[in-house]
Scaffold this active site. Structure first.
Site, PDB file in Angstrom:
ATOM      1  N   LYS A   1     -17.668  71.136  37.833  1.00  0.00           N
ATOM      2  CA  LYS A   1     -16.724  72.244  37.836  1.00  0.00           C
ATOM      3  C   LYS A   1     -15.304  71.694  37.789  1.00  0.00           C
ATOM      4  O   LYS A   1     -15.085  70.511  37.938  1.00  0.00           O
ATOM      5  CB  LYS A   1     -16.899  73.089  39.111  1.00  0.00           C
ATOM      6  CG  LYS A   1     -18.212  73.835  39.128  1.00  0.00           C
ATOM      7  CD  LYS A   1     -18.356  74.773  40.331  1.00  0.00           C
ATOM      8  CE  LYS A   1     -17.135  75.542  40.645  1.00  0.00           C
ATOM      9  NZ  LYS A   1     -16.594  76.320  39.503  1.00  0.00           N
TER      10      LYS A   1
ATOM     11  N   SER B   1     -13.188  82.163  33.227  1.00  0.00           N
ATOM     12  CA  SER B   1     -13.394  83.327  32.362  1.00  0.00           C
ATOM     13  C   SER B   1     -14.673  84.086  32.725  1.00  0.00           C
ATOM     14  O   SER B   1     -14.729  85.311  32.587  1.00  0.00           O
ATOM     15  CB  SER B   1     -13.422  82.892  30.899  1.00  0.00           C
ATOM     16  OG  SER B   1     -14.404  81.902  30.687  1.00  0.00           O
TER      17      SER B   1
ATOM     18  N   ALA C   1     -19.326  77.466  36.067  1.00  0.00           N
ATOM     19  CA  ALA C   1     -19.489  76.008  36.011  1.00  0.00           C
ATOM     20  C   ALA C   1     -19.230  75.534  34.590  1.00  0.00           C
ATOM     21  O   ALA C   1     -19.342  76.306  33.628  1.00  0.00           O
ATOM     22  CB  ALA C   1     -20.886  75.602  36.444  1.00  0.00           C
ATOM     23  N   ASP C   2     -18.884  74.271  34.481  1.00  0.00           N
ATOM     24  CA  ASP C   2     -18.715  73.657  33.160  1.00  0.00           C
ATOM     25  C   ASP C   2     -20.021  73.032  32.679  1.00  0.00           C
ATOM     26  O   ASP C   2     -20.283  72.987  31.483  1.00  0.00           O
ATOM     27  CB  ASP C   2     -17.597  72.614  33.218  1.00  0.00           C
ATOM     28  CG  ASP C   2     -16.285  73.262  33.614  1.00  0.00           C
ATOM     29  OD1 ASP C   2     -15.834  74.154  32.881  1.00  0.00           O
ATOM     30  OD2 ASP C   2     -15.736  72.932  34.685  1.00  0.00           O
TER      31      ASP C   2
ATOM     32  N   ASP D   1     -19.416  81.859  41.409  1.00  0.00           N
ATOM     33  CA  ASP D   1     -18.487  81.039  40.629  1.00  0.00           C
ATOM     34  C   ASP D   1     -19.170  80.552  39.348  1.00  0.00           C
ATOM     35  O   ASP D   1     -20.405  80.556  39.251  1.00  0.00           O
ATOM     36  CB  ASP D   1     -18.011  79.845  41.474  1.00  0.00           C
ATOM     37  CG  ASP D   1     -16.742  79.191  40.914  1.00  0.00           C
ATOM     38  OD1 ASP D   1     -16.247  79.637  39.852  1.00  0.00           O
ATOM     39  OD2 ASP D   1     -16.247  78.239  41.538  1.00  0.00           O
TER      40      ASP D   1
ATOM     41  N   LYS E   1     -24.182  75.975  29.141  1.00  0.00           N
ATOM     42  CA  LYS E   1     -23.744  75.108  30.247  1.00  0.00           C
ATOM     43  C   LYS E   1     -24.897  74.296  30.855  1.00  0.00           C
ATOM     44  O   LYS E   1     -24.654  73.389  31.642  1.00  0.00           O
ATOM     45  CB  LYS E   1     -23.085  75.947  31.357  1.00  0.00           C
ATOM     46  CG  LYS E   1     -21.898  76.811  30.896  1.00  0.00           C
ATOM     47  CD  LYS E   1     -20.692  75.988  30.564  1.00  0.00           C
ATOM     48  CE  LYS E   1     -19.483  76.793  30.132  1.00  0.00           C
ATOM     49  NZ  LYS E   1     -18.786  77.502  31.179  1.00  0.00           N
TER      50      LYS E   1
ATOM     51  N   GLU F   1     -12.475  75.764  45.214  1.00  0.00           N
ATOM     52  CA  GLU F   1     -13.836  76.227  44.909  1.00  0.00           C
ATOM     53  C   GLU F   1     -14.841  75.517  45.808  1.00  0.00           C
ATOM     54  O   GLU F   1     -15.774  76.141  46.333  1.00  0.00           O
ATOM     55  CB  GLU F   1     -14.158  75.954  43.436  1.00  0.00           C
ATOM     56  CG  GLU F   1     -13.366  76.834  42.488  1.00  0.00           C
ATOM     57  CD  GLU F   1     -13.519  76.459  41.032  1.00  0.00           C
ATOM     58  OE1 GLU F   1     -13.233  77.312  40.178  1.00  0.00           O
ATOM     59  OE2 GLU F   1     -13.915  75.324  40.721  1.00  0.00           O
TER      60      GLU F   1
ATOM     61  N   GLY G   1     -11.008  74.556  34.996  1.00  0.00           N
ATOM     62  CA  GLY G   1      -9.796  75.352  35.224  1.00  0.00           C
ATOM     63  C   GLY G   1      -8.890  74.750  36.291  1.00  0.00           C
ATOM     64  O   GLY G   1      -7.850  75.319  36.613  1.00  0.00           O
TER      65      GLY G   1
END
Ligand code: 5RP
Length: 216
Positions: free
Chosen positions: A93, A29, A82-83, A80, A120, A102, A96
């Site tokens: 990561k 997102s 990241a979680d 990119d 995060k 990635e 998703g």
């Protein structure tokens, strides 16, 4: 401000790293905001290398050419989300499910700019379950090895990666040594890759906050 607004802030800040050429594009997102912004400068870039079918679709919907990494060579820039990130810019990561592509594009890029909302940033990686992409026939074998390492793997149901594999989300890992754990998990037969990005961490972390953007 919503979490989504903070994600957009981080994506906006990443735009200043664009110098033309081919841009590596992640998934998620936060990256979706970046793709939408990239559309505004598409005449200044040659195109993008995409890390997922979802990002490819969004890039193409904006008329941004999607190029094959085999044809582009090394990229100057990869952007990119990241979680989770720690202060060494080691990442988790793959929320998703796009972790393998990635990691490939990140590895093929000279600069990795990670964009996220401030939630995060963590002291210790592992509260977010670590995604591991696994060849389907190895699911149970890999799960048993992950249990031996102290984790609790959960099969992500009704999900197949862009590469035709499954994901195990590993709970309860307090990841003290991200580089070592990334290597250990990747050494299990049947693992395609795991969502730790520590061997190749981000180079820059841009976190959207209520006040602006924090840079690490
Ligand atoms: C996808 C990812 C994403 O970057 C990660 O899940 C963060 O997603 P979002 O920007 O939606 O918070 O690794 O595989």
């Amino acid at each position: 401000m919503s979490q989504d607004d903070l994600k957009r802030r981080a994506a906006e800040a990443a735009m200043e790293y664009i110098r033309g050429g081919v841009i590596g594009v992640g998934t998620g997102s936060t990256v979706n905001h970046f793709i939408d912004l990239l559309a505004q400068v598409k005449h200044k870039i040659e195109g993008a290398v995409s890390s997922s079918e979802a990002s490819t679709k969004r890039l193409k919907s904006h008329g941004i050419p999607v190029l094959d990494l085999n044809a582009t060579g090394e990229l100057d820039l990869y952007v990119d989300g990241a979680d989770e990130s720690n202060r060494h810019l080691h990442l988790i990561k793959g929320g998703g499910g796009a972790l393998t592509r990635e990691k490939i594009v990140a590895g093929a890029s000279r600069k990795f700019v990670c964009i996220a909302d401030a939630s995060k940033l963590v002291d210790l990686l592992g509260t977010f379950p670590l995604p591991v992409e696994v060849v389907p026939m190895a699911r149970s074998h890999v799960a048993r090895q992950l249990v031996k390492m102290g984790g609790t793997p959960v099969w992500r149901k009704d999900f197949i990666t862009d590469n035709g594999n499954i994901i195990l989300d590993v709970h309860n890992l307090g990841i003290m040594e991200p580089v070592k754990m990334e290597q250990q998990i990747n050494n299990i037969a049947g693992v395609v890759t795991n969502g730790l990005f520590a061997l190749r961490p981000a180079d820059v972390l841009l976190l959207g906050t209520e006040q602006g953007v924090d840079r690490y």
